[in-house]
Design an enzyme around this catalytic site. Structure first.
Site, PDB file in Angstrom:
ATOM      1  N   CYS A 114     -16.348   1.620   0.682  1.00  0.00           N
ATOM      2  CA  CYS A 114     -15.190   0.761   0.996  1.00  0.00           C
ATOM      3  C   CYS A 114     -14.766   0.884   2.451  1.00  0.00           C
ATOM      4  O   CYS A 114     -14.080  -0.002   2.961  1.00  0.00           O
ATOM      5  CB  CYS A 114     -14.040   1.085   0.052  1.00  0.00           C
ATOM      6  SG  CYS A 114     -13.348   2.731   0.253  1.00  0.00           S
ATOM      7  N   HIS A 168      -7.353   1.053  -6.428  1.00  0.00           N
ATOM      8  CA  HIS A 168      -7.550   0.145  -5.288  1.00  0.00           C
ATOM      9  C   HIS A 168      -8.259  -1.121  -5.792  1.00  0.00           C
ATOM     10  O   HIS A 168      -9.418  -1.377  -5.459  1.00  0.00           O
ATOM     11  CB  HIS A 168      -8.391   0.858  -4.221  1.00  0.00           C
ATOM     12  CG  HIS A 168      -8.353   0.214  -2.864  1.00  0.00           C
ATOM     13  ND1 HIS A 168      -7.579  -0.892  -2.567  1.00  0.00           N
ATOM     14  CD2 HIS A 168      -9.020   0.524  -1.709  1.00  0.00           C
ATOM     15  CE1 HIS A 168      -7.769  -1.227  -1.299  1.00  0.00           C
ATOM     16  NE2 HIS A 168      -8.632  -0.385  -0.765  1.00  0.00           N
ATOM     17  N   ARG A 212     -13.656  -8.467   1.566  1.00  0.00           N
ATOM     18  CA  ARG A 212     -12.235  -8.216   1.267  1.00  0.00           C
ATOM     19  C   ARG A 212     -11.450  -9.513   1.473  1.00  0.00           C
ATOM     20  O   ARG A 212     -10.596  -9.879   0.682  1.00  0.00           O
ATOM     21  CB  ARG A 212     -11.682  -7.111   2.184  1.00  0.00           C
ATOM     22  CG  ARG A 212     -12.212  -5.717   1.913  1.00  0.00           C
ATOM     23  CD  ARG A 212     -11.796  -5.205   0.545  1.00  0.00           C
ATOM     24  NE  ARG A 212     -10.354  -5.197   0.375  1.00  0.00           N
ATOM     25  CZ  ARG A 212      -9.535  -4.225   0.790  1.00  0.00           C
ATOM     26  NH1 ARG A 212     -10.031  -3.156   1.375  1.00  0.00           N
ATOM     27  NH2 ARG A 212      -8.222  -4.290   0.586  1.00  0.00           N
ATOM     28  N   ARG A 225       0.892  -1.168   0.000  1.00  0.00           N
ATOM     29  CA  ARG A 225       0.000   0.000   0.000  1.00  0.00           C
ATOM     30  C   ARG A 225       0.922   1.208   0.000  1.00  0.00           C
ATOM     31  O   ARG A 225       1.703   1.405   0.940  1.00  0.00           O
ATOM     32  CB  ARG A 225      -0.911   0.008   1.229  1.00  0.00           C
ATOM     33  CG  ARG A 225      -1.617   1.345   1.421  1.00  0.00           C
ATOM     34  CD  ARG A 225      -2.741   1.298   2.414  1.00  0.00           C
ATOM     35  NE  ARG A 225      -3.905   0.632   1.840  1.00  0.00           N
ATOM     36  CZ  ARG A 225      -5.127   0.678   2.355  1.00  0.00           C
ATOM     37  NH1 ARG A 225      -5.346   1.347   3.474  1.00  0.00           N
ATOM     38  NH2 ARG A 225      -6.132   0.050   1.776  1.00  0.00           N
ATOM     39  N   GLN A 264     -10.140  -3.815  -3.488  1.00  0.00           N
ATOM     40  CA  GLN A 264     -11.418  -3.356  -2.952  1.00  0.00           C
ATOM     41  C   GLN A 264     -12.546  -3.645  -3.928  1.00  0.00           C
ATOM     42  O   GLN A 264     -13.617  -4.128  -3.538  1.00  0.00           O
ATOM     43  CB  GLN A 264     -11.346  -1.841  -2.679  1.00  0.00           C
ATOM     44  CG  GLN A 264     -12.647  -1.258  -2.170  1.00  0.00           C
ATOM     45  CD  GLN A 264     -13.011  -1.791  -0.798  1.00  0.00           C
ATOM     46  OE1 GLN A 264     -12.198  -1.718   0.116  1.00  0.00           O
ATOM     47  NE2 GLN A 264     -14.210  -2.326  -0.635  1.00  0.00           N
ATOM     48  N   ASP A 314     -17.263   7.149  -1.268  1.00  0.00           N
ATOM     49  CA  ASP A 314     -16.014   6.979  -0.517  1.00  0.00           C
ATOM     50  C   ASP A 314     -15.740   8.322   0.149  1.00  0.00           C
ATOM     51  O   ASP A 314     -16.370   9.336  -0.167  1.00  0.00           O
ATOM     52  CB  ASP A 314     -14.887   6.576  -1.491  1.00  0.00           C
ATOM     53  CG  ASP A 314     -13.565   6.271  -0.802  1.00  0.00           C
ATOM     54  OD1 ASP A 314     -13.559   6.044   0.426  1.00  0.00           O
ATOM     55  OD2 ASP A 314     -12.523   6.266  -1.490  1.00  0.00           O
TER      56      ASP A 314
END
Ligand code: CP
Ligand code: NVA
Length: 308
Positions: free
Chosen positions: A267, A137, A295, A110, A140, A228
């Protein structure tokens, strides 16, 4: 000849972005995830495999879900932050990639700039997984596809509306729209429109992806509304403009534009009162806890694909 053969053998299968993987392979991963989840499979296909995870940004879900996924598949993980490794003292990502490849079977990172992910992948001889960059991402969105299909059936042909910042998560949704064959409408402020590169790619690929500034028009008859945070990790706080984003908040009025049985996804982490009201995220149309759980299931399939 031998060296060519061994070089070919060591080509790792990276999970960097959805637009770099075929639709058939992505569909295979979703189906595998759904199957393992349904059967609560406890076979150990990744027995003795070790993955290093490098975090240059905070995480709750990505860290925990990858660790549990890897352990349930029979493997293990080693967590690193850039601050407690030599990366913070200037050791290059390329050198780090070469060293980690001698110890572990996969690396998840990440990070900030996507260029760092690319550098890691170019220099690693083991699979590299994108656990979020400033640009995308993908893990996700694999969980999001799994979640949508659990609640609403096949996503192909359905309408998904994104309302909020045209950020990294939005870019992976654009990739997914093309590869999973659904319509994606993105409603974002004028100055926070989604990645022009991703939109141009979707257009070239013949995807049904539309960007607009009108959240209510975008939400009309949608099967799912997604949002988000308005303030992604690493964003300059001086650039945070809640007033600009307010028309994109997912509230009860916006949900009412969608189909009556539409679902809400996020998310996480969420800021109630900013991008979503408490009534929506904690209400009956929200599937955010399934989404967070997924996830782990989606990443099991990603790990198995990378390490097969
Ligand atoms: N959704 C997500 O990636 O959460 P974390 O930042 O907690 O990993
Ligand atoms: N867009 C958010 C996603 C967090 C999981 C961020 O980058 O901070």
């Amino acid at each position: 000849m031998d060296s060519v053969m061994s070089a070919a053998k060591t080509q790792p299968r990276h999970f960097l972005d959805l637009d770099r993987i075929s639709a058939a392979e992505l569909r295979g991963m979703i189906d595998q995830a759904a199957k393992w989840k349904a059967t609560r499979d406890r076979s150990k296909p990744l027995k003795d495999k070790i993955m290093a995870m490098i975090f240059e940004k905070q995480s709750t879900r990505t860290r925990l879900s990858f660790e549990v996924a890897m352990k349930q598949l029979g493997g293990d993980v080693i967590n690193m932050t850039s601050g407690d490794s030599q990366i913070s003292r200037g050791e290059t990502i390329a050198d780090t990639a070469k060293v980690l490849s001698r110890y572990v079977d996969a690396v998840m990172i990440r990070t900030t700039a996507a260029a760092k992910l690319e550098d890691l992948a170019a220099n690693a001889t083991v699979p590299v997984i994108n656990g979020l960059t400033d640009q995308s991402h993908p893990c996700q969105i694999m969980a999001d596809i799994l979640t949508f299909e659990e609640h609403k059936g096949p996503i192909a042909g359905k309408v998904i509306t994104w309302s909020g910042d045209g950020n990294n998560v939005a870019t992976s949704w654009i990739h997914a729209a093309v590869l999973f064959g659904f319509e994606l409408r993105l409603a974002c402020p004028d100055k926070n429109q989604p990645s022009a590169t991703a939109l141009a790619w979707a257009k070239r690929e013949g995807g049904k992806v539309h960007a607009t500034i009108d959240a209510h028009a975008a939400a009309k008859d949608a099967d799912c509304i997604v949002t988000d945070t308005w303030f992604s990790m690493g964003t300059d706080p001086k650039l945070f403009r809640p007033d600009v984003f307010a028309p994109y908040r997912v509230d009860e009025a916006l949900m009412a534009c969608a189909k009556p049985d539409a679902i809400f996804m996020h998310c996480l982490p969420a800021k109630r009162g900013e991008e979503v009201t408490a009534g929506v995220i904690d209400g009956p149309q929200s599937v955010v806890w399934d989404e967070a759980e997924n996830r782990m299931h989606a990443q099991k399939a990603i790990l198995a694909w990378c390490l097969a």
